[in-house]
Design an enzyme around this catalytic site. Structure first.
Site, short mmCIF file in Angstrom:
data_model
loop_
_atom_site.label_atom_id
_atom_site.label_comp_id
_atom_site.label_asym_id
_atom_site.label_seq_id
_atom_site.Cartn_x
_atom_site.Cartn_y
_atom_site.Cartn_z
N HIS A 1 0.87 -1.19 0.00
CA HIS A 1 0.00 0.00 0.00
C HIS A 1 0.91 1.24 0.00
CE1 HIS A 1 -2.86 2.91 1.78
NE2 HIS A 1 -3.82 2.06 1.46
N ASP B 1 2.80 -4.56 8.20
CA ASP B 1 1.61 -3.75 8.03
C ASP B 1 0.41 -4.68 8.21
OD1 ASP B 1 -0.61 -2.45 7.10
OD2 ASP B 1 0.28 -1.78 5.21
N GLN C 1 -4.82 -5.26 7.07
CA GLN C 1 -5.80 -6.23 6.57
C GLN C 1 -5.75 -7.54 7.35
OE1 GLN C 1 -8.08 -5.33 4.55
NE2 GLN C 1 -7.19 -3.41 3.86
N LYS D 1 -10.58 -0.57 10.31
CA LYS D 1 -10.71 -1.80 9.52
C LYS D 1 -11.05 -2.99 10.41
CE LYS D 1 -7.49 -0.04 6.18
NZ LYS D 1 -7.92 0.19 4.81
N CYS E 1 -4.64 2.32 -3.76
CA CYS E 1 -3.42 2.85 -3.14
C CYS E 1 -2.25 1.88 -3.30
CB CYS E 1 -3.61 3.18 -1.67
SG CYS E 1 -4.90 4.39 -1.37
N1 PMP Z 1 -1.89 -0.71 4.61
C1 PMP Z 1 -2.85 -1.46 4.09
C2 PMP Z 1 -2.53 -2.87 3.65
C3 PMP Z 1 -4.14 -0.95 3.96
O1 PMP Z 1 -5.12 -1.71 3.44
C4 PMP Z 1 -4.40 0.37 4.38
C5 PMP Z 1 -5.78 0.99 4.24
N2 PMP Z 1 -6.35 0.81 2.97
C6 PMP Z 1 -3.37 1.11 4.94
C7 PMP Z 1 -2.12 0.54 5.04
C8 PMP Z 1 -3.56 2.50 5.44
O2 PMP Z 1 -4.43 2.52 6.53
P1 PMP Z 1 -5.02 3.89 7.08
O3 PMP Z 1 -5.52 4.64 5.89
O4 PMP Z 1 -6.12 3.45 7.98
O5 PMP Z 1 -3.92 4.58 7.81
#
Ligand code: PMP
Length: 393
Positions: free
Chosen positions: A115, A188, A191, A214, A351
């Site tokens: 991401h 990270d 998910q 999430k 993203c």
């Molecule tokens: N890493 C992953 C794998 C994600 O799916 C996301 C959110 N789509 C993020 C980081 C970023 O999370 P946040 O926008 O809640 O900070």
């Protein structure tokens, strides 16, 4: 047997009306009533500031806030003092990227499926980024990672579960690769935390980050877990109230972790809501959630494969996430027609633009599951995709 027989929690989600099929939990999870109630009660009955007040209300709010920290630590097998509350995973990664003592190591090792929030913070911090390739079915290629990892890498930072492909990382192997070259391993867990049991001690990682929203909790709250000795070596990320020991105009000394990294009034009610979300999730059980979502993924992939002209991405055993494209149709058009049919999926680059480049597509459509998902969601998705095919046929 319906795949959701074991869970049956849909009626606990007031924002999911009958006939609406929410398949975008990987972007953000809908909230069970227990979380909504906890937030309403925290503002409507228990509210006060934390850590500073001498009056009883503030002391009990502080207890609730610190109880949320303990629950967050317990969720992932860490210690209470190793949990730093942040705005989310993004802020947690930025904190580590800015503060981790890199000594003379100037590179980070990431993967092709990361991401943007696990790419851009490292670039902003001045690191040279190396990206591990993927296997044909979309897993991080850890054989390649082993060859690429070097003593120039300060950090190896990888998604525990991909937000696009659902690929599950072999975290223990990643930890041994990092240890071998003396790099810190950051996972990270955005998910993974809502869909897999996580035990940071068993994994052997150094940092683990995730976002509350999430995990069925509020937005604006998330966590950085760092091994105690790692956090102790990190300088402050932001300055302000609540993180200091003594301030004079000549010099300031700082509190030990986690307070050192929590400048300013924190998201008090967010933490209380996160606590409720963690209790709710653990009440179902992460093993049960994972089994439930895995059954849905298998069902969904089989159903989509029966429709001609659909490309499926990612491994068969993905965790709760199915990315796909309809031949000759942009993912945004697919998602717009699905929306007309009451099916909410995400379309775009998610993203993860380097991953889209790797897949050779501008975008994918993505269906992602949660505790409340069931076969009726997959049936609606399939009906909607037949309509997409009729319109573009
Ligand atoms: N890493 C992953 C794998 C994600 O799916 C996301 C959110 N789509 C993020 C980081 C970023 O999370 P946040 O926008 O809640 O900070």
């Amino acid at each position: 047997v319906p795949v959701n027989a074991a869970l049956a929690v849909r009626e606990q989600f007031p924002a999911i009306p009958a006939g609406w099929h929410y398949l975008d939990s990987a972007a953000t999870a809908q909230k069970p009533q227990a979380v909504i109630d906890a937030v309403v009660q925290a503002y409507g009955r228990d509210y006060a500031t934390v850590h500073r007040g001498v009056y009883e209300r503030s002391a009990s709010m502080t207890q609730s806030f610190e109880a949320a920290r303990a629950a967050t630590a317990a969720l992932i097998g860490g210690a209470e003092q190793e949990i730093v509350f942040t705005r989310g995973a993004t802020e947690a990664i930025n904190l580590v990227a800015q503060s981790h003592p890199r000594e003379s190591r100037n590179r980070v090792l990431l993967s092709t499926l990361e991401h943007h929030s696990n790419i851009v913070p490292w670039q902003l911090a001045g690191y040279q980024v190396d990206a591990v390739p993927l296997t044909a079915d979309g897993q991080v290629d850890l054989d390649a990672a082993e060859r690429m990892a070097s003593e120039e890498h300060a950090i190896i930072a990888l998604a525990h579960v991909s937000n696009v492909l659902g690929s599950i990382l072999d975290t223990k192997r990643a930890a041994s690769i990092a240890q071998h070259v003396g790099a810190a391993l950051l996972l990270d867990g955005c998910q993974a935390s809502p869909r897999l049991p996580v035990d940071v001690a068993a994994i052997g990682c150094d940092y683990y980050v995730f976002s509350g929203h999430k995990l069925y909790g509020p937005t604006g709250i998330g966590a950085l877990w760092g091994k105690a000795d790692r956090l102790a070596a990190l300088p402050p990320y932001q300055g302000g109230g609540a993180m200091i020991d003594r301030v004079t105009f000549e010099q300031t000394t700082f509190l030990p972790p986690p307070a050192r990294f929590e400048a300013g009034t924190p998201h008090i009610v967010g933490a209380v809501g996160l606590h409720a979300a963690i209790d709710w999730t653990r009440g179902i059980g992460l093993d049960a959630l994972h089994a439930h979502e895995s059954a849905l993924v298998a069902d969904c992939r089989e159903a989509l494969r029966s429709i001609p002209g659909i490309t499926l991405y990612g491994p068969e055993d993905s965790a709760g996430i199915v990315s796909f494209n309809v031949e000759g149709v942009h993912a945004h058009d697919t998602a717009t027609i699905l929306d007309d049919e009451g099916v909410a999926v995400r379309a775009g680059h998610h993203c993860a633009q380097p991953l889209m480049d790797h897949l050779g597509v501008p975008a994918t459509a993505r269906a992602s599951f949660a505790a409340h998902s069931d076969v009726s969601d997959i049936e609606a998705l399939v009906r909607g995709l037949h309509k997409v095919k009729r319109i573009f046929g």
